[in-house]
Design an enzyme around this catalytic site. Structure first.
Site, PDB file in Angstrom:
ATOM      1  CD  GLU A  36     -14.891 -46.222  41.405  1.00  0.00           C
ATOM      2  OE1 GLU A  36     -15.106 -47.009  40.467  1.00  0.00           O
ATOM      3  OE2 GLU A  36     -14.377 -45.103  41.259  1.00  0.00           O
ATOM      4  CG  ASP A  77      -9.654 -43.083  38.367  1.00  0.00           C
ATOM      5  OD1 ASP A  77      -9.138 -43.956  37.654  1.00  0.00           O
ATOM      6  OD2 ASP A  77     -10.880 -42.916  38.483  1.00  0.00           O
ATOM      7  CD  GLU A 127     -12.659 -42.825  33.275  1.00  0.00           C
ATOM      8  OE1 GLU A 127     -11.958 -43.855  33.346  1.00  0.00           O
ATOM      9  OE2 GLU A 127     -13.449 -42.487  34.174  1.00  0.00           O
TER      10      GLU A 127
HETATM   11  C1  BDP Z   1     -12.677 -45.002  37.090  1.00  0.00           C
HETATM   12  C2  BDP Z   1     -13.776 -45.088  36.083  1.00  0.00           C
HETATM   13  C3  BDP Z   1     -14.793 -46.133  36.419  1.00  0.00           C
HETATM   14  C4  BDP Z   1     -14.104 -47.449  36.695  1.00  0.00           C
HETATM   15  C5  BDP Z   1     -13.073 -47.252  37.786  1.00  0.00           C
HETATM   16  C6  BDP Z   1     -12.242 -48.503  38.012  1.00  0.00           C
HETATM   17  O1  BDP Z   1     -14.397 -43.830  35.996  1.00  0.00           O
HETATM   18  O2  BDP Z   1     -15.687 -46.240  35.338  1.00  0.00           O
HETATM   19  O3  BDP Z   1     -15.002 -48.426  37.059  1.00  0.00           O
HETATM   20  O4  BDP Z   1     -12.176 -46.243  37.428  1.00  0.00           O
HETATM   21  O5  BDP Z   1     -11.123 -48.519  37.521  1.00  0.00           O
HETATM   22  O6  BDP Z   1     -11.636 -44.315  36.473  1.00  0.00           O
HETATM   23  O7  BDP Z   1     -12.670 -49.414  38.673  1.00  0.00           O
END
Ligand code: BDP
Length: 730
Positions: A322, A396, A424
């Site tokens: 990401e 996720d 979340e």
């Molecule tokens: C996702 C979240 C994000 C996190 C990412 C992570 O939306 O905010 O940074 O995972 O785990 O679920 O790195």
């Protein structure tokens, strides 16, 4: 003088006074009705209401002896005095003789000889953090002995013992041995240095960086108590999307102050690091793990950290995921990156927790396959102080995912579990969702890596492959909200995480019962009704959000509410249509051989079970298969109808929960009752929102009507698609 700034007249002075009096009255009222704002969590220590139980306890504990002079011994003394004052309504005197029924707390080597002999065998079987609570008889006196090899073990034993008193257990003949099955049991705080929390729904970060290191907030201590009481022994203070400044001398001093607070509670501090820190704050041109200057920079940094924090735990790393920097930026592997950091930490006993949550926008492979593809070939290439931290499922933290295929696939690499305690994808902190059942479902999943019984739990506790280190992490749901977690019931998720991290064989049902007794009520009927509510809450949530294996259909970016229509964004794998793949013919992600073949990443027995429509559980159907809208389900219904019934059932159960909650009025604390009483209608509203939005949207593909007996949505799909939430927390 303007009309607004009038001098205070008798009238408004009187009003002010009556307001103040009213305010004081409310305060007194609150006090007398024992209003509970949830701050004390499960460590309430309210006076034992059952006289018989109380008298039996008082007879068995007429005095107490805590042997030892460490900071932890002092904490034990304080905790016991708090507990006895509260539970018994009086102190239990400290004495030095064993001439009466006493509670004795000492490291094994400090026990008097008579007791030593009676406990030696059991203590020899404990690991360093384990404890024994045992009733022994010395000269006709009955002694309750809490012992361990270390002071941390003693503290865990004391908290366990106090919880027995809090839950009114029989303590006449105790023989309770317990050692944690997993070594590293950490919370991951996704807290930023400006005190916002990524995916935090309970206020701001607990860490008041501005006032640290000089000002130690009292709630740091209560945070440590809470964690120690459930066996959590580490905390990663900052967000995985890390800011390199956490490693500057300014911040390290602040980190050290927190480490000093947490140390006597057996809690180590860890930090998330930004892989490009040598560039960001170190003045180097690169952060290539093969570069000598970079390696030395990390070695120097490690020395600097350990000078300040001798028991520093180590680093957590999100790299090449990401948009985060990582070794891939230099054509190096995750192992190259992790090992460089591991080398720097090794002399001091630190570990690297390297996250496997990686997927790439330019990689057209099914996102659910990417972590496995990246990490499986690296098995055996990591240094021995590296753990790879894997999210429970391959996408996720969705309301439901099958277990991550990496579990069981890397015998030479210790894998850490990463659960998300913060909700979340499960309704933020307004939805009552007990996650114990989710954790248990994952931990009990069989990977079949070494035949039957190769559960995920046995992969992560190291017993399946004989790994030397083991760990489990939970993304924290705490913040500055007075009740810590936003929703009172979200405290149960923190609690359940800790209990299962210590012992994954505990039943999540028992954990729920214990939490209710500690936090809400001792009344059998109330406990049982609330427990049932908690146990079904996650399944209901799956049903009103993502039934039958659907996933990742939530609101864009903030992830609030439903948005299965999300498409055409900068990354396909951040859209919803990528995951549900609904079309005129059907719905679901084909991950079988005819599709992405993600299923091929599992061991044969798992693969076969999920691949065949005869054996694939309904819960994972659309995760692994793309099926026609009129596919005949086990229930006898067609898929479209089943989907509708699940959505409606999930929402209906929330309404039932809301109605049932009314029965607890007057039977649990009024403030807690009101708090939940206000939350449940929000959850109901949002469950209906999820249900309506998803059913209306998927109907545009299926073309089928919503079954006759189900009430029709009162809003249009366009209405739901037009909703926007510019300041939703994210
Ligand atoms: C996702 C979240 C994000 C996190 C990412 C992570 O939306 O905010 O940074 O995972 O785990 O679920 O790195």
């Amino acid at each position: 003088m303007s009309g607004i700034e009038r001098p205070m007249t008798i009238d408004n002075r009187e009003m002010k006074i009556s307001f103040i009096l009213f305010f004081i009255f409310i305060l007194v009222l609150n006090k007398s009705s024992n209003a509970d704002d949830g701050y004390r969590l499960w460590l309430k220590y309210d006076k034992i209401a059952d006289a018989e139980v109380l008298n039996s306890y008082k007879k068995l504990i007429t005095s107490q002896i805590v042997i030892g002079e460490s900071a932890t011994s002092q904490i034990i003394k304080n905790e016991l005095s708090l507990a006895f004052q509260g539970l018994f309504g009086e102190t239990v005197p400290e004495r030095n003789t064993l001439n009466e029924n006493a509670l004795i707390i000492a490291c094994h080597s400090d026990l008097p000889p008579g007791i030593l002999g009676q406990t030696r065998r059991q203590v020899s079987e404990l690991n360093d953090e384990g404890f024994l609570i045992k009733t022994v008889c010395i000269k006709k006196n009955s002694l309750i002995v809490i012992t361990a090899k270390t002071h941390a073990g003693l503290l865990y034993g004391v908290f366990k013992f106090v919880s027995l008193l809090q839950t009114y257990q029989d303590i006449t003949r105790l023989n309770f041995v317990s050692s944690p099955k997993i070594q590293i049991r950490v919370l991951n705080h996704w807290d930023n240095l400006d005190r916002t929390i990524e995916r935090g729904y309970a206020g701001f970060s607990l860490w008041d960086w501005q006032k640290l290191p000089d000002y130690i907030h009292p709630y740091y201590i209560d945070y440590a108590r809470a964690n120690a009481s459930i066996g959590i022994n580490g905390t990663v203070l900052n967000n995985v999307n890390a800011n390199a400044h956490i490693l500057t001398p300014l911040y390290l001093k602040k980190v050290a102050a927190l480490a000093d607070v947490f140390r006597p509670y057996g809690i180590k501090v860890y930090l998330s690091i930004r892989f490009s820190a040598p560039i960001d704050i170190g003045g180097l041109k690169v952060s290539d793990p093969q570069d000598k200057d970079v390696q030395n920079w990390w070695k120097d940094k490690a020395r600097e950290i350990y000078d300040l924090i001798p028991d520093f735990g180590g680093f957590l790393v999100k790299a090449n995921s990401e948009g985060q920097p990582g070794p891939g930026d230099y054509g190096r592997t995750h192992a190259d990156g992790a090992n460089m950091l591991a080398d720097a930490l090794k002399p001091y006993g630190g570990v690297v927790m390297w996250r496997a949550f990686v997927y790439d926008a330019n990689n057209k492979e099914d996102r659910a396959k990417q972590a496995y593809n990246e990490f499986k070939p690296l098995d055996g290439k990591f240094s021995d102080n590296v753990l790879v931290q894997v999210k429970n499922g391959p996408v996720d933290f969705q309301p439901r995912e099958p277990f991550h295929p990496l579990f069981g696939a890397t015998p030479k690499t210790p894998l850490m579990m990463e659960f998300q305690i913060t909700q979340e994808y499960l309704g933020f902190s307004t939805h009552l969702v007990y996650l114990g059942t989710l954790f248990e479902e994952v931990l009990d999943s069989d990977t079949y890596a070494r035949g039957d019984g190769s559960t995920v739990a046995r992969v992560i506790d190291g017993s399946l492959f004989g790994n030397k280190i083991s760990g489990i992490a939970g993304v924290a749901n705490t913040g500055t909200d007075r009740n810590w977690t936003g929703h009172i019931f979200a405290q149960a998720n923190w609690f359940a995480f800790g209990r299962l991290a210590w012992d994954h064989d505990l039943s999540t049902e028992d954990i729920a019962t214990e939490w209710i007794q500690l936090s809400l009520s001792h009344n059998k009927e109330v406990v049982s009704a609330i427990k049932n509510m908690m146990l079904s809450s996650r399944e209901n949530t799956v049903n009103y959000m993502t039934p039958l294996g659907l996933h990742h259909i939530m609101g864009w970016d903030h992830h609030y509410g439903p948005a299965p229509w999300i498409k055409d964004k900068q990354r396909d794998d951040w859209t919803s249509v990528y995951y549900h793949r609904a079309d005129k013919q059907g719905i679901g992600f084909d991950r079988t051989e005819s599709g992405s073949d993600e299923i091929g990443q599992y061991a044969k027995s798992v693969r076969e079970r999920f691949a065949s429509l005869d054996s694939c559980p309904d819960e994972y159907l659309l995760w692994f298969h793309h099926l026609d809208w009129n596919y005949k389900m086990r229930s006898g219904r067609i898929l479209w109808d089943e989907l509708c019934y699940r959505y409606y059932d999930g929402a209906k159960k929330v309404s039932e929960m809301k109605d049932d909650w009314k029965n607890f009025q007057g039977r649990i604390d009024a403030e807690i009752f009101n708090h939940v009483q206000q939350m449940l209608p929000i959850q109901e509203k949002e469950a209906i929102w999820w249900r309506n939005a998803c059913v209306l949207y998927f109907q545009t593909f299926s073309g089928f009507p919503i079954p006759e007996d189900l009430e029709k949505p009162d809003k249009t799909l366009e209405y739901y698609q037009d909703l926007s939430f510019p300041f939703a927390p994210k």
